[in-house]
Design a protein around this motif. Structure first.
Motif, PDB file in Angstrom:
ATOM      1  N   ARG A   1       0.826  -1.187   0.000  1.00  0.00           N
ATOM      2  CA  ARG A   1       0.000   0.000   0.000  1.00  0.00           C
ATOM      3  C   ARG A   1       0.865   1.243   0.000  1.00  0.00           C
ATOM      4  O   ARG A   1       0.626   2.188  -0.733  1.00  0.00           O
ATOM      5  CB  ARG A   1      -0.918  -0.020   1.224  1.00  0.00           C
ATOM      6  CG  ARG A   1      -1.951   1.066   1.133  1.00  0.00           C
ATOM      7  CD  ARG A   1      -2.811   1.158   2.357  1.00  0.00           C
ATOM      8  NE  ARG A   1      -3.335   2.511   2.372  1.00  0.00           N
ATOM      9  CZ  ARG A   1      -2.708   3.511   2.935  1.00  0.00           C
ATOM     10  NH1 ARG A   1      -1.569   3.321   3.532  1.00  0.00           N
ATOM     11  NH2 ARG A   1      -3.232   4.715   2.880  1.00  0.00           N
TER      12      ARG A   1
ATOM     13  N   ASN B   1      -6.641   9.323   4.759  1.00  0.00           N
ATOM     14  CA  ASN B   1      -6.156   9.281   6.143  1.00  0.00           C
ATOM     15  C   ASN B   1      -6.650   8.005   6.792  1.00  0.00           C
ATOM     16  O   ASN B   1      -7.843   7.734   6.777  1.00  0.00           O
ATOM     17  CB  ASN B   1      -6.715  10.462   6.948  1.00  0.00           C
ATOM     18  CG  ASN B   1      -6.477  11.778   6.253  1.00  0.00           C
ATOM     19  OD1 ASN B   1      -5.338  12.159   6.013  1.00  0.00           O
ATOM     20  ND2 ASN B   1      -7.549  12.452   5.898  1.00  0.00           N
ATOM     21  N   ASN B   2      -5.725   7.240   7.357  1.00  0.00           N
ATOM     22  CA  ASN B   2      -6.180   6.025   8.032  1.00  0.00           C
ATOM     23  C   ASN B   2      -6.492   6.272   9.495  1.00  0.00           C
ATOM     24  O   ASN B   2      -6.027   5.589  10.393  1.00  0.00           O
ATOM     25  CB  ASN B   2      -5.187   4.892   7.823  1.00  0.00           C
ATOM     26  CG  ASN B   2      -5.443   4.232   6.483  1.00  0.00           C
ATOM     27  OD1 ASN B   2      -6.595   3.955   6.127  1.00  0.00           O
ATOM     28  ND2 ASN B   2      -4.394   4.026   5.726  1.00  0.00           N
ATOM     29  N   GLN B   3      -7.273   7.306   9.717  1.00  0.00           N
ATOM     30  CA  GLN B   3      -7.856   7.536  11.032  1.00  0.00           C
ATOM     31  C   GLN B   3      -9.142   8.322  10.851  1.00  0.00           C
ATOM     32  O   GLN B   3      -9.334   8.996   9.845  1.00  0.00           O
ATOM     33  CB  GLN B   3      -6.887   8.267  11.947  1.00  0.00           C
ATOM     34  CG  GLN B   3      -6.455   9.623  11.438  1.00  0.00           C
ATOM     35  CD  GLN B   3      -5.432  10.265  12.359  1.00  0.00           C
ATOM     36  OE1 GLN B   3      -4.449   9.628  12.712  1.00  0.00           O
ATOM     37  NE2 GLN B   3      -5.656  11.498  12.751  1.00  0.00           N
TER      38      GLN B   3
ATOM     39  N   LEU C   1      -8.470  -6.856   8.195  1.00  0.00           N
ATOM     40  CA  LEU C   1      -7.475  -5.950   7.601  1.00  0.00           C
ATOM     41  C   LEU C   1      -7.130  -4.877   8.630  1.00  0.00           C
ATOM     42  O   LEU C   1      -8.013  -4.314   9.267  1.00  0.00           O
ATOM     43  CB  LEU C   1      -8.028  -5.298   6.332  1.00  0.00           C
ATOM     44  CG  LEU C   1      -8.159  -6.183   5.082  1.00  0.00           C
ATOM     45  CD1 LEU C   1      -8.806  -5.410   3.942  1.00  0.00           C
ATOM     46  CD2 LEU C   1      -6.805  -6.716   4.643  1.00  0.00           C
ATOM     47  N   ASP C   2      -5.832  -4.603   8.776  1.00  0.00           N
ATOM     48  CA  ASP C   2      -5.401  -3.523   9.678  1.00  0.00           C
ATOM     49  C   ASP C   2      -6.010  -2.200   9.243  1.00  0.00           C
ATOM     50  O   ASP C   2      -6.396  -1.371  10.052  1.00  0.00           O
ATOM     51  CB  ASP C   2      -3.872  -3.371   9.615  1.00  0.00           C
ATOM     52  CG  ASP C   2      -3.191  -4.343  10.547  1.00  0.00           C
ATOM     53  OD1 ASP C   2      -3.904  -4.993  11.332  1.00  0.00           O
ATOM     54  OD2 ASP C   2      -1.955  -4.455  10.487  1.00  0.00           O
ATOM     55  N   GLN C   3      -6.024  -2.025   7.940  1.00  0.00           N
ATOM     56  CA  GLN C   3      -6.607  -0.818   7.356  1.00  0.00           C
ATOM     57  C   GLN C   3      -7.032  -1.166   5.935  1.00  0.00           C
ATOM     58  O   GLN C   3      -6.556  -2.158   5.381  1.00  0.00           O
ATOM     59  CB  GLN C   3      -5.590   0.316   7.356  1.00  0.00           C
ATOM     60  CG  GLN C   3      -4.318  -0.029   6.631  1.00  0.00           C
ATOM     61  CD  GLN C   3      -3.189   0.929   6.972  1.00  0.00           C
ATOM     62  OE1 GLN C   3      -3.092   1.454   8.062  1.00  0.00           O
ATOM     63  NE2 GLN C   3      -2.346   1.177   6.000  1.00  0.00           N
ATOM     64  N   PRO C   4      -7.913  -0.367   5.339  1.00  0.00           N
ATOM     65  CA  PRO C   4      -8.326  -0.682   3.978  1.00  0.00           C
ATOM     66  C   PRO C   4      -7.124  -0.704   3.030  1.00  0.00           C
ATOM     67  O   PRO C   4      -6.129  -0.044   3.271  1.00  0.00           O
ATOM     68  CB  PRO C   4      -9.272   0.476   3.626  1.00  0.00           C
ATOM     69  CG  PRO C   4      -9.748   0.998   4.932  1.00  0.00           C
ATOM     70  CD  PRO C   4      -8.600   0.819   5.874  1.00  0.00           C
ATOM     71  N   GLU C   5      -7.239  -1.504   1.986  1.00  0.00           N
ATOM     72  CA  GLU C   5      -6.150  -1.618   1.019  1.00  0.00           C
ATOM     73  C   GLU C   5      -6.527  -0.899  -0.275  1.00  0.00           C
ATOM     74  O   GLU C   5      -7.636  -1.045  -0.769  1.00  0.00           O
ATOM     75  CB  GLU C   5      -5.897  -3.099   0.734  1.00  0.00           C
ATOM     76  CG  GLU C   5      -4.764  -3.302  -0.259  1.00  0.00           C
ATOM     77  CD  GLU C   5      -4.524  -4.765  -0.575  1.00  0.00           C
ATOM     78  OE1 GLU C   5      -5.173  -5.628   0.033  1.00  0.00           O
ATOM     79  OE2 GLU C   5      -3.690  -5.022  -1.450  1.00  0.00           O
ATOM     80  N   ASP C   6      -5.585  -0.107  -0.806  1.00  0.00           N
ATOM     81  CA  ASP C   6      -5.845   0.631  -2.037  1.00  0.00           C
ATOM     82  C   ASP C   6      -5.141  -0.046  -3.198  1.00  0.00           C
ATOM     83  O   ASP C   6      -3.942  -0.263  -3.167  1.00  0.00           O
ATOM     84  CB  ASP C   6      -5.370   2.069  -1.882  1.00  0.00           C
ATOM     85  CG  ASP C   6      -6.086   2.760  -0.747  1.00  0.00           C
ATOM     86  OD1 ASP C   6      -7.315   2.860  -0.828  1.00  0.00           O
ATOM     87  OD2 ASP C   6      -5.416   3.158   0.225  1.00  0.00           O
TER      88      ASP C   6
ATOM     89  N   THR D   1     -10.585   0.835  -3.420  1.00  0.00           N
ATOM     90  CA  THR D   1     -10.259   0.484  -2.042  1.00  0.00           C
ATOM     91  C   THR D   1     -10.980  -0.809  -1.661  1.00  0.00           C
ATOM     92  O   THR D   1     -12.151  -0.985  -1.994  1.00  0.00           O
ATOM     93  CB  THR D   1     -10.696   1.623  -1.103  1.00  0.00           C
ATOM     94  OG1 THR D   1      -9.978   2.796  -1.475  1.00  0.00           O
ATOM     95  CG2 THR D   1     -10.417   1.287   0.360  1.00  0.00           C
TER      96      THR D   1
ATOM     97  N   GLY E   1     -16.726  -1.460  10.492  1.00  0.00           N
ATOM     98  CA  GLY E   1     -15.849  -0.654   9.631  1.00  0.00           C
ATOM     99  C   GLY E   1     -16.480   0.699   9.346  1.00  0.00           C
ATOM    100  O   GLY E   1     -17.706   0.835   9.331  1.00  0.00           O
ATOM    101  N   ARG E   2     -15.632   1.701   9.161  1.00  0.00           N
ATOM    102  CA  ARG E   2     -16.155   3.027   8.830  1.00  0.00           C
ATOM    103  C   ARG E   2     -15.229   3.723   7.838  1.00  0.00           C
ATOM    104  O   ARG E   2     -14.018   3.769   8.046  1.00  0.00           O
ATOM    105  CB  ARG E   2     -16.288   3.878  10.090  1.00  0.00           C
ATOM    106  CG  ARG E   2     -16.706   5.320   9.776  1.00  0.00           C
ATOM    107  CD  ARG E   2     -17.044   6.094  11.030  1.00  0.00           C
ATOM    108  NE  ARG E   2     -17.210   7.504  10.712  1.00  0.00           N
ATOM    109  CZ  ARG E   2     -17.495   8.430  11.610  1.00  0.00           C
ATOM    110  NH1 ARG E   2     -17.658   8.107  12.885  1.00  0.00           N
ATOM    111  NH2 ARG E   2     -17.622   9.691  11.254  1.00  0.00           N
TER     112      ARG E   2
END
Lengths: 320, 252
Positions: free
Chosen positions: A13, A315-317, A265-270, A280, A292-293
């Motif tokens: 990513r 932003n991953n927050q 997933l730790d965070q969404p993947e692009d 995404t 998820g949000r």
């Protein structure tokens, strides 16, 4: 395996973001100022909330020392969703399938309670997972009166089945002037679901169907955002269609909300799609352990439009 | 003069508006992403609890009964060739199957993915067995020719091990090495009786070898009921449910 997989995702990513020129250093404005603009009406904010593979987990996992003890539960999820809806004007609540099967609630009440709970929480749409066929198509059909939200699936041809008028390929939601197109994709049923449970359902190629649906929604209906609810699974060792394969081989899909593989997933993947744009992928485990949000900000009729189609600030927050 | 400029500006804006109206009116400029953990920190919506309470009472009345006791937590893993839960599951189903048909050679009653939850240490409630095996799958015995058994062994090795009983093998480069069935080396020239579920026998989870059985018969018992019977029998004998890793499937 899970950990090393997630590590490699993080790495990929980062590489991709660099390639796409979405480096954090080039941010024009901070999230806080975006929030302020959204309140003034120059920006429109859309909040996507999502689950997948809830598998009849009505109550939290019991406190029995097992890995997931105390996690999940619809009463908490409902309270959280209610709170977010009080704070946000434009919310879409979506589920990527496998609503059914996993606790005795399903064995005893056949999915009635799952559908009622999702209706009470105000789900806007869901797609079908393979376990939603576990009581056959008749079993799913019987619970639909309890589901006051559409079941979206575009690559199962149900024409010769009891479900022929029960699902729809896509739905367009209008929120604050924004048009959001949502469609569904299901996994191949042969080898996963007993033939008697899916009967004469015809499985159609998800890549082909996905491209077709996304083009209709983006081009014909001029949707501002196209979301795919997918039960294909995040990725596979073998060459099998997955959300990653779908993202790379399609155009016009902004977000894939995935399921089936129970991937945290730790965070969404692009992923870079066929047009070089961002598609995404997100998936939040299973059993309602997470919600998820993703918040999207849109600028009205901006000259940045063309540019923004290929890159936007990520932003991953959450900012609130 | 000033007015002319303004008119031009208006005209340009008007044209742009027409252009925009053909496509999306909004440009995606930013996204923030995150997730919430649904844990005890999150408050509870009491109206939701009120809705599910009558269902819960009905369910608990049936499912809260204790049917046994687990000496330790029996867990599963997709990455390990052999697991405590897999050994318990397949040994229990094979033992119950052999009560009906003692000639069964070995069992693969489920795939790794078919075991849906771990068994906790301590009391085993009926609900635990339903969560482990929620499906209504039934036990079937298939007579396979040696070449089909070989295909099944290849599948087990290729997929990194599956829950089995009565079978031992080492996996090397995703291939089975020295498979032993009932303690005897696998013999491709004979037939074998294999216990599995109707789901797997019908092609579920893409398990290899079951497409063309010489014989197939149903034992008339659900896999879940076999597990329940086994747990109850063990409890009646005054014993805990337990499992050990015995190296039945190893990887090199």
């Amino acid at each position: 395996m899970q950990n090393s997989m997630e590590e490699s995702q993080k790495f990929d990513r980062r590489k991709f973001l660099k390639a796409a020129g979405v480096a954090a250093a080039s941010l024009a404005f901070s999230t806080q100022s975006l929030e302020a603009l959204a309140k003034e009406g120059d920006l429109h904010k859309l909040t996507i909330l999502h689950t997948n593979d809830v598998h009849s987990r009505i109550e939290p996992f019991p406190m029995d020392g097992s890995r997931n003890q105390g996690l999940g539960g619809v009463a908490r999820r409902a309270a959280l969703i209610k709170k977010i809806r009080e704070e946000q004007k434009n919310v879409l609540l979506l589920d990527a399938g496998d609503i059914f099967q996993g606790t005795p609630y399903f064995n005893m009440f056949n999915g009635e309670l799952e559908m009622r709970m999702m209706t009470d929480m105000g789900y806007d749409a869901a797609t079908m997972g393979n376990h939603d066929f576990d009581n056959g198509m008749e079993g799913f059909y019987k619970q639909l009166p309890h589901a006051k939200f559409p079941i979206l699936v575009s690559n199962y041809d149900f024409s010769n089945t009891i479900l022929k008028s029960s699902t729809q390929p896509y739905k367009i939601f209008k929120k604050d002037g924004l048009k959001i197109g949502v469609f569904g994709l299901g996994i191949e049923l042969a080898g996963l679901v007993e033939k008697k449970n899916y009967g004469d359902t015809i499985y159609l190629d998800p890549i082909k169907k996905g491209n077709e649906m996304a083009a209709i929604l983006k081009n014909d209906y001029a949707c501002d955002l196209v979301i795919c609810l997918s039960h294909l699974g995040y990725n596979y060792k073998e060459s099998k269609v997955s959300d990653q394969v779908l993202a790379k081989n399609t155009r016009n899909i902004d977000l894939i909300i995935g399921g089936h593989t129970h991937t945290f997933l730790d965070q969404p993947e692009d992923v870079k799609n066929l047009d070089g744009h961002i598609t995404t992928i997100n998936q939040v485990g299973w059993a309602g352990i997470n919600l998820g949000r993703i918040d999207y900000y849109f600028e009205k009729g901006s000259a940045k439009k063309i540019k923004a189609a290929t890159q936007y600030q990520i932003n991953n927050q959450l900012s609130g | 003069m000033k007015i002319v400029i303004k008119l031009e500006t208006i005209l340009v804006l008007y044209l742009l508006t027409i252009l925009w109206s053909c496509k999306s009116h909004y440009a995606l400029v930013s996204s923030d992403r995150g997730k919430y953990s649904i844990d005890s920190q999150v408050p509870v919506d009491s109206s939701i609890v009120k809705t599910y309470w009558p269902y819960k009472e009905q369910m608990d009345a049936k499912m809260n009964q204790v049917i046994g006791h687990c000496a330790k937590e029996l867990t599963k893993s997709y990455d390990l060739p052999e697991t405590l839960l897999g050994n318990f599951f397949s040994d229990a189903v094979l033992a119950e199957g052999k009560k009906i048909d003692p000639s069964i050679d070995f069992a693969i009653p489920s795939t790794k993915g078919g075991m849906r939850n771990s068994l906790p240490k301590g009391d085993i409630h009926l609900s635990n067995v339903f969560e482990l095996m929620p499906f209504e799958n039934e036990m079937v015995v298939l007579k396979l020719k040696g070449s089909d058994v070989e295909e099944l062994l290849n599948f087990i090795a290729r997929s990194g091990g599956q829950p089995v009983a009565g079978l031992r093998m080492t996996i090397e480069s995703q291939k089975p090495v020295n498979p032993l069935i009932n303690g005897q080396p696998f013999d491709k020239n004979r037939t074998y009786l294999i216990l599995t579920s109707d789901y797997v026998a019908n092609g579920g989870d893409h398990v290899g070898g079951f497409k063309d059985p010489l014989e197939r018969r149903s034992l008339g018992l659900k896999i879940r009921d076999a597990l329940i019977n086994y747990i109850k029998t063990t409890t009646d004998a005054g014993k805990d449910i337990n499992a050990e890793l015995d190296g039945r499937i190893t990887k090199i």
